[in-house]
Design an enzyme around this catalytic site. Sequence first.
Site, PDB file in Angstrom:
ATOM      1  N   HIS A 120      36.917  33.779  40.708  1.00 29.77           N
ATOM      2  CA  HIS A 120      37.142  35.222  40.662  1.00 29.77           C
ATOM      3  C   HIS A 120      35.851  36.004  40.430  1.00 29.77           C
ATOM      4  O   HIS A 120      34.950  35.574  39.720  1.00 29.77           O
ATOM      5  CB  HIS A 120      38.172  35.566  39.585  1.00 29.77           C
ATOM      6  CG  HIS A 120      37.741  35.209  38.188  1.00 29.77           C
ATOM      7  ND1 HIS A 120      36.975  36.033  37.415  1.00 29.77           N
ATOM      8  CD2 HIS A 120      37.980  34.109  37.439  1.00 29.77           C
ATOM      9  CE1 HIS A 120      36.758  35.480  36.239  1.00 29.77           C
ATOM     10  NE2 HIS A 120      37.354  34.292  36.229  1.00 29.77           N
ATOM     11  N   ASP A 121      35.760  37.131  41.083  1.00 26.46           N
ATOM     12  CA  ASP A 121      34.680  38.108  40.895  1.00 26.46           C
ATOM     13  C   ASP A 121      33.303  37.586  41.320  1.00 26.46           C
ATOM     14  O   ASP A 121      32.276  38.106  40.877  1.00 26.46           O
ATOM     15  CB  ASP A 121      34.633  38.608  39.448  1.00 26.46           C
ATOM     16  CG  ASP A 121      35.945  39.232  39.023  1.00 26.46           C
ATOM     17  OD1 ASP A 121      36.245  40.349  39.483  1.00 26.46           O
ATOM     18  OD2 ASP A 121      36.702  38.600  38.261  1.00 26.46           O
ATOM     19  N   GLY A 138      33.606  31.672  37.998  1.00 29.38           N
ATOM     20  CA  GLY A 138      33.745  33.114  38.079  1.00 29.38           C
ATOM     21  C   GLY A 138      32.427  33.857  37.879  1.00 29.38           C
ATOM     22  O   GLY A 138      31.532  33.387  37.182  1.00 29.38           O
TER      23      GLY A 138
END
Length: 269
Positions: A120-121, A138
Amino acid sequence: MSIHPTAIIEDGALVHETVSVGPWSIIEAGAVIGEGCRIESCVRIFGPTRLGAFNRVCHGATLGAEAQDLSFDPARARPLVIGDHNHFKEGVNISCGIKSEEGTRIGSHNYWMAYSHAGHDCVVGDHNIFTNTAGLAGHVEVQDHCFLSGAVAVHQFCRIGSYAMVGGLTGVAQDVPPFALADGHRARLIGLNVVGLRRGGFTQEARNRIKAVYRLVFRSGLRPAEALLQAATEHPGPQTDQLVQFIQSSRRGLISFAARPAAGTRGTE
Protein backbone atom coordinates in the site's frame (compact mmCIF):
# COMPACT_ATOMS: atom_id res chain seq x y z
CA MET A 1 -14.67 -4.89 -26.77
CA SER A 2 -13.91 -8.60 -26.36
CA ILE A 3 -15.36 -9.99 -23.12
CA HIS A 4 -15.26 -13.72 -22.38
CA PRO A 5 -18.71 -15.01 -21.34
CA THR A 6 -17.38 -16.21 -17.98
CA ALA A 7 -15.89 -12.81 -17.08
CA ILE A 8 -17.73 -10.58 -14.60
CA ILE A 9 -17.79 -6.82 -15.10
CA GLU A 10 -19.82 -5.24 -12.34
CA ASP A 11 -22.17 -2.35 -12.93
CA GLY A 12 -20.27 0.85 -12.27
CA ALA A 13 -16.99 -0.32 -13.79
CA LEU A 14 -15.81 1.88 -16.66
CA VAL A 15 -14.18 -0.26 -19.33
CA HIS A 16 -12.99 1.23 -22.63
CA GLU A 17 -14.55 -0.28 -25.75
CA THR A 18 -11.14 -1.54 -26.95
CA VAL A 19 -10.41 -3.60 -23.82
CA SER A 20 -10.30 -7.41 -23.91
CA VAL A 21 -11.17 -9.47 -20.82
CA GLY A 22 -10.34 -13.18 -20.53
CA PRO A 23 -12.16 -16.05 -18.80
CA TRP A 24 -13.08 -15.92 -15.13
CA SER A 25 -11.75 -12.41 -14.60
CA ILE A 26 -13.57 -9.94 -12.36
CA ILE A 27 -13.61 -6.16 -12.71
CA GLU A 28 -15.34 -4.54 -9.75
CA ALA A 29 -17.59 -1.51 -9.68
CA GLY A 30 -15.61 1.71 -9.54
CA ALA A 31 -12.64 0.39 -11.52
CA VAL A 32 -11.57 2.31 -14.63
CA ILE A 33 -9.84 0.40 -17.45
CA GLY A 34 -8.25 2.48 -20.20
CA GLU A 35 -7.87 2.08 -23.93
CA GLY A 36 -6.31 -1.06 -25.37
CA CYS A 37 -5.80 -2.89 -22.07
CA ARG A 38 -5.57 -6.67 -22.19
CA ILE A 39 -6.98 -8.40 -19.12
CA GLU A 40 -6.24 -12.12 -19.29
CA SER A 41 -7.70 -15.07 -17.33
CA CYS A 42 -8.56 -15.17 -13.60
CA VAL A 43 -7.55 -11.55 -13.03
CA ARG A 44 -9.24 -9.54 -10.32
CA ILE A 45 -9.26 -5.76 -10.52
CA PHE A 46 -10.68 -4.19 -7.39
CA GLY A 47 -12.85 -1.08 -7.26
CA PRO A 48 -10.32 1.60 -6.35
CA THR A 49 -8.12 0.82 -9.39
CA ARG A 50 -7.50 3.29 -12.25
CA LEU A 51 -5.72 1.60 -15.15
CA GLY A 52 -4.29 3.70 -17.99
CA ALA A 53 -3.89 2.69 -21.64
CA PHE A 54 -2.35 -0.43 -23.23
CA ASN A 55 -1.57 -2.31 -20.06
CA ARG A 56 -1.38 -6.10 -20.05
CA VAL A 57 -2.52 -8.01 -16.95
CA CYS A 58 -1.72 -11.73 -17.03
CA HIS A 59 -3.29 -14.78 -15.40
CA GLY A 60 -4.10 -14.59 -11.72
CA ALA A 61 -2.90 -11.02 -11.10
CA THR A 62 -4.74 -8.87 -8.54
CA LEU A 63 -4.70 -5.09 -8.80
CA GLY A 64 -6.01 -2.78 -6.09
CA ALA A 65 -6.38 -5.55 -3.51
CA GLU A 66 -6.96 -4.76 0.15
CA ALA A 67 -3.86 -3.36 1.83
CA GLN A 68 -2.01 -6.02 3.82
CA ASP A 69 -2.14 -3.96 6.97
CA LEU A 70 -3.78 -5.01 10.23
CA SER A 71 -5.40 -1.59 10.51
CA PHE A 72 -7.04 -1.80 7.08
CA ASP A 73 -10.65 -0.68 6.90
CA PRO A 74 -12.41 -0.77 3.50
CA ALA A 75 -13.85 2.66 4.24
CA ARG A 76 -10.28 4.05 4.28
CA ALA A 77 -9.21 2.51 0.95
CA ARG A 78 -7.44 4.89 -1.41
CA PRO A 79 -6.91 4.44 -5.16
CA LEU A 80 -4.38 2.39 -7.04
CA VAL A 81 -3.49 4.58 -10.03
CA ILE A 82 -1.54 2.95 -12.88
CA GLY A 83 -0.11 4.61 -15.98
CA ASP A 84 0.30 3.22 -19.50
CA HIS A 85 2.10 0.29 -21.17
CA ASN A 86 2.76 -1.70 -18.00
CA HIS A 87 3.02 -5.48 -18.09
CA PHE A 88 1.89 -7.45 -15.03
CA LYS A 89 2.83 -11.13 -15.25
CA GLU A 90 1.19 -14.10 -13.53
CA GLY A 91 0.25 -13.73 -9.88
CA VAL A 92 1.35 -10.12 -9.46
CA ASN A 93 -0.31 -8.46 -6.47
CA ILE A 94 -0.50 -4.71 -5.95
CA SER A 95 -2.37 -3.20 -3.02
CA CYS A 96 -4.58 -0.17 -2.95
CA GLY A 97 -3.59 2.79 -0.81
CA ILE A 98 -4.62 3.33 2.77
CA LYS A 99 -2.47 5.97 4.52
CA SER A 100 -2.11 8.71 1.85
CA GLU A 101 -4.80 10.49 -0.14
CA GLU A 102 -2.94 9.78 -3.39
CA GLY A 103 -2.91 6.05 -2.67
CA THR A 104 -0.62 3.63 -4.50
CA ARG A 105 0.84 5.03 -7.72
CA ILE A 106 2.48 3.11 -10.55
CA GLY A 107 3.95 4.93 -13.54
CA SER A 108 4.35 3.68 -17.11
CA HIS A 109 6.39 1.07 -19.00
CA ASN A 110 7.08 -1.06 -15.92
CA TYR A 111 7.55 -4.82 -16.17
CA TRP A 112 6.38 -6.88 -13.19
CA MET A 113 7.44 -10.52 -13.38
CA ALA A 114 5.55 -13.39 -11.78
CA TYR A 115 4.45 -12.98 -8.14
CA SER A 116 6.10 -9.63 -7.62
CA HIS A 117 4.31 -7.35 -5.18
CA ALA A 118 3.87 -3.69 -4.26
CA GLY A 119 2.32 -2.84 -0.91
CA HIS A 120 0.00 0.00 0.00
CA ASP A 121 0.95 3.60 -0.74
CA CYS A 122 4.01 2.72 -2.82
CA VAL A 123 5.14 5.18 -5.48
CA VAL A 124 6.76 3.62 -8.55
CA GLY A 125 8.11 5.61 -11.50
CA ASP A 126 8.70 4.53 -15.10
CA HIS A 127 10.69 1.85 -16.96
CA ASN A 128 11.39 -0.34 -13.93
CA ILE A 129 11.78 -4.13 -13.89
CA PHE A 130 10.68 -6.24 -10.92
CA THR A 131 11.77 -9.84 -11.33
CA ASN A 132 10.07 -12.92 -9.88
CA THR A 133 8.81 -12.51 -6.27
CA ALA A 134 10.45 -9.11 -5.75
CA GLY A 135 8.44 -7.37 -3.02
CA LEU A 136 7.92 -3.79 -1.90
CA ALA A 137 6.54 -3.15 1.58
CA GLY A 138 4.23 -0.20 2.17
CA HIS A 139 5.29 3.37 1.38
CA VAL A 140 8.30 2.34 -0.72
CA GLU A 141 9.43 4.68 -3.49
CA VAL A 142 11.08 3.30 -6.63
CA GLN A 143 12.20 5.98 -9.07
CA ASP A 144 12.92 5.30 -12.78
CA HIS A 145 14.89 2.65 -14.73
CA CYS A 146 15.54 0.45 -11.67
CA PHE A 147 16.10 -3.31 -11.72
CA LEU A 148 15.08 -5.41 -8.71
CA SER A 149 16.26 -9.01 -9.00
CA GLY A 150 14.51 -12.15 -7.80
CA ALA A 151 13.20 -12.29 -4.22
CA VAL A 152 14.40 -8.79 -3.33
CA ALA A 153 12.55 -7.53 -0.24
CA VAL A 154 12.35 -3.78 0.33
CA HIS A 155 11.52 -2.49 3.83
CA GLN A 156 8.71 0.02 4.27
CA PHE A 157 9.53 3.69 3.64
CA CYS A 158 12.76 2.86 1.77
CA ARG A 159 13.63 4.46 -1.56
CA ILE A 160 15.37 3.02 -4.61
CA GLY A 161 17.04 5.73 -6.69
CA SER A 162 16.91 5.90 -10.48
CA TYR A 163 19.11 3.48 -12.45
CA ALA A 164 19.87 1.42 -9.35
CA MET A 165 20.14 -2.36 -9.52
CA VAL A 166 19.57 -4.67 -6.53
CA GLY A 167 20.91 -8.25 -6.63
CA GLY A 168 18.77 -11.30 -5.95
CA LEU A 169 17.78 -12.43 -2.43
CA THR A 170 18.73 -9.02 -1.02
CA GLY A 171 16.94 -7.38 1.89
CA VAL A 172 16.85 -3.60 1.52
CA ALA A 173 16.50 -1.86 4.88
CA GLN A 174 17.78 1.60 3.91
CA ASP A 175 17.77 3.82 0.83
CA VAL A 176 19.65 2.68 -2.29
CA PRO A 177 21.06 5.80 -4.00
CA PRO A 178 20.70 6.43 -7.74
CA PHE A 179 23.03 4.64 -10.17
CA ALA A 180 24.12 2.15 -7.49
CA LEU A 181 24.65 -1.59 -7.54
CA ALA A 182 23.48 -3.17 -4.27
CA ASP A 183 23.78 -6.76 -3.10
CA GLY A 184 24.06 -8.93 0.01
CA HIS A 185 21.86 -10.53 2.66
CA ARG A 186 21.37 -6.97 3.87
CA ALA A 187 21.90 -4.60 0.98
CA ARG A 188 25.37 -3.11 0.71
CA LEU A 189 26.67 -0.73 -1.93
CA ILE A 190 29.18 -2.67 -4.04
CA GLY A 191 29.70 -0.31 -6.97
CA LEU A 192 27.87 1.43 -9.78
CA ASN A 193 25.29 -0.03 -12.14
CA VAL A 194 27.65 0.39 -15.07
CA VAL A 195 25.70 -1.80 -17.48
CA GLY A 196 22.48 0.05 -16.69
CA LEU A 197 24.13 3.42 -17.20
CA ARG A 198 25.56 2.42 -20.57
CA ARG A 199 22.25 0.99 -21.72
CA GLY A 200 20.55 4.16 -20.50
CA GLY A 201 22.69 6.28 -22.84
CA PHE A 202 24.84 7.99 -20.20
CA THR A 203 27.96 9.49 -21.75
CA GLN A 204 31.45 8.69 -20.54
CA GLU A 205 31.59 12.18 -19.05
CA ALA A 206 28.39 11.57 -17.06
CA ARG A 207 29.59 8.16 -15.86
CA ASN A 208 32.91 9.66 -14.76
CA ARG A 209 31.05 12.37 -12.86
CA ILE A 210 28.90 9.79 -11.06
CA LYS A 211 31.97 7.73 -10.18
CA ALA A 212 33.80 10.76 -8.79
CA VAL A 213 30.84 11.77 -6.62
CA TYR A 214 30.51 8.23 -5.25
CA ARG A 215 34.17 8.15 -4.32
CA LEU A 216 33.80 11.43 -2.45
CA VAL A 217 30.64 10.45 -0.61
CA PHE A 218 31.39 6.81 0.23
CA ARG A 219 35.15 6.32 0.16
CA SER A 220 36.90 9.60 0.96
CA GLY A 221 36.40 9.54 4.72
CA LEU A 222 34.90 13.05 4.62
CA ARG A 223 31.88 13.90 6.70
CA PRO A 224 28.71 13.60 4.60
CA ALA A 225 27.90 17.31 4.51
CA GLU A 226 31.47 18.15 3.56
CA ALA A 227 31.57 15.44 0.88
CA LEU A 228 28.31 16.62 -0.69
CA LEU A 229 29.46 20.23 -0.76
CA GLN A 230 32.75 19.24 -2.35
CA ALA A 231 30.95 17.07 -4.91
CA ALA A 232 28.66 19.91 -5.94
CA THR A 233 31.62 22.27 -6.24
CA GLU A 234 34.09 20.01 -8.04
CA HIS A 235 31.73 17.90 -10.16
CA PRO A 236 28.74 20.06 -11.11
CA GLY A 237 26.12 18.50 -13.34
CA PRO A 238 22.63 16.98 -13.34
CA GLN A 239 23.77 13.59 -12.01
CA THR A 240 25.55 15.28 -9.09
CA ASP A 241 22.44 17.34 -8.35
CA GLN A 242 20.32 14.19 -8.40
CA LEU A 243 22.61 12.32 -6.02
CA VAL A 244 22.96 15.24 -3.61
CA GLN A 245 19.20 15.79 -3.48
CA PHE A 246 18.53 12.08 -2.92
CA ILE A 247 21.06 11.79 -0.10
CA GLN A 248 19.96 14.98 1.63
CA SER A 249 16.30 13.93 1.57
CA SER A 250 16.88 10.45 2.98
CA ARG A 251 14.86 9.62 6.09
CA ARG A 252 16.06 6.06 6.72
CA GLY A 253 19.70 6.67 5.84
CA LEU A 254 21.68 5.05 3.03
CA ILE A 255 22.96 1.53 2.65
CA SER A 256 26.65 1.31 3.55
CA PHE A 257 29.58 0.70 1.24
CA ALA A 258 30.97 -2.84 1.09
CA ALA A 259 34.75 -2.99 1.04
CA ARG A 260 34.72 -5.93 -1.37
CA PRO A 261 32.13 -6.77 -4.05
CA ALA A 262 30.16 -9.95 -3.48
CA ALA A 263 31.31 -12.95 -5.49
CA GLY A 264 30.03 -13.03 -9.05
CA THR A 265 28.90 -9.39 -9.17
CA ARG A 266 30.14 -6.53 -11.29
CA GLY A 267 31.03 -3.32 -9.57
CA THR A 268 32.17 0.09 -10.74
CA GLU A 269 34.15 0.45 -13.92
